[in-house]
Write a protein that holds these residues in place. Structure first.
Motif, PDB file in Angstrom:
ATOM      1  N   TRP A  47      11.443   3.657  -1.809  1.00 56.31           N
ATOM      2  CA  TRP A  47      10.552   3.792  -0.658  1.00 56.31           C
ATOM      3  C   TRP A  47      11.084   4.674   0.463  1.00 56.31           C
ATOM      4  O   TRP A  47      10.355   5.022   1.375  1.00 56.31           O
ATOM      5  N   GLY A  48      12.390   4.988   0.435  1.00 55.11           N
ATOM      6  CA  GLY A  48      12.960   5.863   1.458  1.00 55.11           C
ATOM      7  C   GLY A  48      13.307   5.135   2.739  1.00 55.11           C
ATOM      8  O   GLY A  48      13.620   3.940   2.740  1.00 55.11           O
ATOM      9  N   GLY A  80       6.628  19.063   3.419  1.00 56.89           N
ATOM     10  CA  GLY A  80       5.469  18.358   3.987  1.00 56.89           C
ATOM     11  C   GLY A  80       4.934  17.257   3.088  1.00 56.89           C
ATOM     12  O   GLY A  80       3.910  16.650   3.397  1.00 56.89           O
ATOM     13  N   ASN A  81       5.611  17.006   1.977  1.00 59.12           N
ATOM     14  CA  ASN A  81       5.161  15.969   1.044  1.00 59.12           C
ATOM     15  C   ASN A  81       5.907  14.663   1.300  1.00 59.12           C
ATOM     16  O   ASN A  81       7.138  14.626   1.257  1.00 59.12           O
ATOM     17  N   LYS A  82       5.129  13.623   1.578  1.00 61.00           N
ATOM     18  CA  LYS A  82       5.737  12.332   1.902  1.00 61.00           C
ATOM     19  C   LYS A  82       5.009  11.192   1.208  1.00 61.00           C
ATOM     20  O   LYS A  82       3.838  11.315   0.865  1.00 61.00           O
ATOM     21  N   LEU A  83       5.733  10.093   1.059  1.00 59.37           N
ATOM     22  CA  LEU A  83       5.139   8.854   0.557  1.00 59.37           C
ATOM     23  C   LEU A  83       5.387   7.764   1.600  1.00 59.37           C
ATOM     24  O   LEU A  83       6.530   7.531   2.001  1.00 59.37           O
ATOM     25  N   PHE A  96       6.739   4.848  -7.705  1.00 58.54           N
ATOM     26  CA  PHE A  96       7.714   4.494  -6.677  1.00 58.54           C
ATOM     27  C   PHE A  96       7.515   3.039  -6.247  1.00 58.54           C
ATOM     28  O   PHE A  96       7.436   2.725  -5.072  1.00 58.54           O
ATOM     29  N   GLY A  97       7.376   2.177  -7.249  1.00 54.86           N
ATOM     30  CA  GLY A  97       7.037   0.774  -6.994  1.00 54.86           C
ATOM     31  C   GLY A  97       8.184  -0.086  -6.484  1.00 54.86           C
ATOM     32  O   GLY A  97       7.955  -1.134  -5.887  1.00 54.86           O
ATOM     33  N   ALA A 145       0.870  -1.182   0.000  1.00 47.16           N
ATOM     34  CA  ALA A 145       0.000   0.000   0.000  1.00 47.16           C
ATOM     35  C   ALA A 145       0.897   1.219   0.000  1.00 47.16           C
ATOM     36  O   ALA A 145       1.857   1.291   0.771  1.00 47.16           O
ATOM     37  N   GLN A 146       0.651   2.170  -0.902  1.00 48.35           N
ATOM     38  CA  GLN A 146       1.439   3.403  -0.934  1.00 48.35           C
ATOM     39  C   GLN A 146       0.493   4.584  -0.790  1.00 48.35           C
ATOM     40  O   GLN A 146      -0.536   4.661  -1.475  1.00 48.35           O
ATOM     41  N   VAL A 147       0.864   5.487   0.116  1.00 47.53           N
ATOM     42  CA  VAL A 147      -0.016   6.593   0.465  1.00 47.53           C
ATOM     43  C   VAL A 147       0.777   7.897   0.414  1.00 47.53           C
ATOM     44  O   VAL A 147       1.772   8.057   1.109  1.00 47.53           O
TER      45      VAL A 147
END
Ligand SMILES: [Zn+2]
Ligand SMILES: [Zn+2]
Length: 262
Positions: A231-232, A251-254, A225-226, A107-109
């Motif tokens: 993924w960081g 403030g932008n994150k995955l 970003f599969g 799951a990516q959010v």
């Protein structure tokens, strides 16, 4: 006498923790991230990019989560394409043979400050076509869980071999239980009510025309970003489930929630 007192005290504490436990469980938001919206209940679109083998499970998960008093889900035609690209304002749900990459479900959010802007729920058929995972109970658990990460829900439990809590947000070696971990439980609905108790002045839900909610750069919103290398930072990883955070700044994150295949 002292021994008796200690035993009584321990029993008392045990009882107290048994009473308090349900409240502790209903605390599986991750960082309070949520969809911005101006009214409850709000309706989240689930983009249907899944093959026929998955349709019934997507439909079941959508029905299950719509029991929530704060949100409804509706299944719409998918926008994800072959690579399962995200669409602003909704959750795209996909399956494919993504290869022997180690993950069963992903799951990516994407979030902008405290708000979720878009999400993906992906099932890896490379593993779901094996004897271990080609079972209704595994399909139900993973579908139910990956979609719910896109609402802002975290796991209730990440231990593999303990007794099931009766929710798809509890990772397990045995989805059937009993109790079964194929569907949400009351604590999940309770947690959603907590996460969505307030209202916002803006909305990040259903903005199909505006690809760019908030101040999220286009390459972040439209990015793929599969791969694990995308993924960081690893936030936690017990070898069964893991959470990664990629910080794009501003403030932008995955966030990437992973269920590993055995
Ligand atoms: Zn808010
Ligand atoms: Zn998960």
């Amino acid at each position: 006498m002292r021994m008796v007192r200690t035993v009584v005290l321990s029993l008392g504490l045990l009882l107290l923790s048994a009473v308090l436990l349900p409240r502790v469980l209903a605390n599986h938001s991750w960082g309070g991230y949520h969809w911005a919206r101006t009214a409850n209940p709000f309706t989240l679109k689930l983009g249907d990019n899944v093959s026929s083998a998955w349709k019934a499970y997507l439909s079941e998960a959508s029905t299950d989560w719509s029991v929530s008093s704060v949100l409804d889900t509706t299944i719409v035609a998918g926008n994800g394409g072959k690579n399962c690209k995200a669409t602003a304002g909704r959750i795209e749900v996909c399956n494919r043979k993504y290869g022997n990459n180690g993950w069963l479900g992903l799951a990516q959010v994407w979030v902008s400050s405290t708000h979720i802007t878009q999400a993906l729920a992906k099932m890896n058929d490379t593993y779901f076509t094996t004897n271990t995972y080609n079972k209704p109970e595994w399909r139900r658990l993973v579908m139910c869980q990956e979609i719910a990460h896109g609402f802002g829900l975290d796991h209730q439990d990440e231990a593999f071999d303990n007794t099931n809590l009766g929710t798809c947000m509890d990772y397990t070696s045995n989805p059937l239980g009993p109790p079964s971990n194929e569907h949400p439980n009351a604590h999940d609905y309770e947690e959603l009510e907590i996460i969505y108790a307030h209202l916002d002045a803006i909305t990040t839900v259903g903005q199909s025309t505006a690809r760019n909610p908030g101040n999220m750069p286009e390459w972040v919103a439209a990015g793929e970003f599969g791969n694990a290398s995308d993924w960081g930072k690893e936030i936690r990883n017990n070898g069964k489930v893991a959470l990664y955070e990629r910080d794009f700044g501003g403030g932008n994150k995955l966030f990437s929630f992973v269920i590993f295949a055995r």
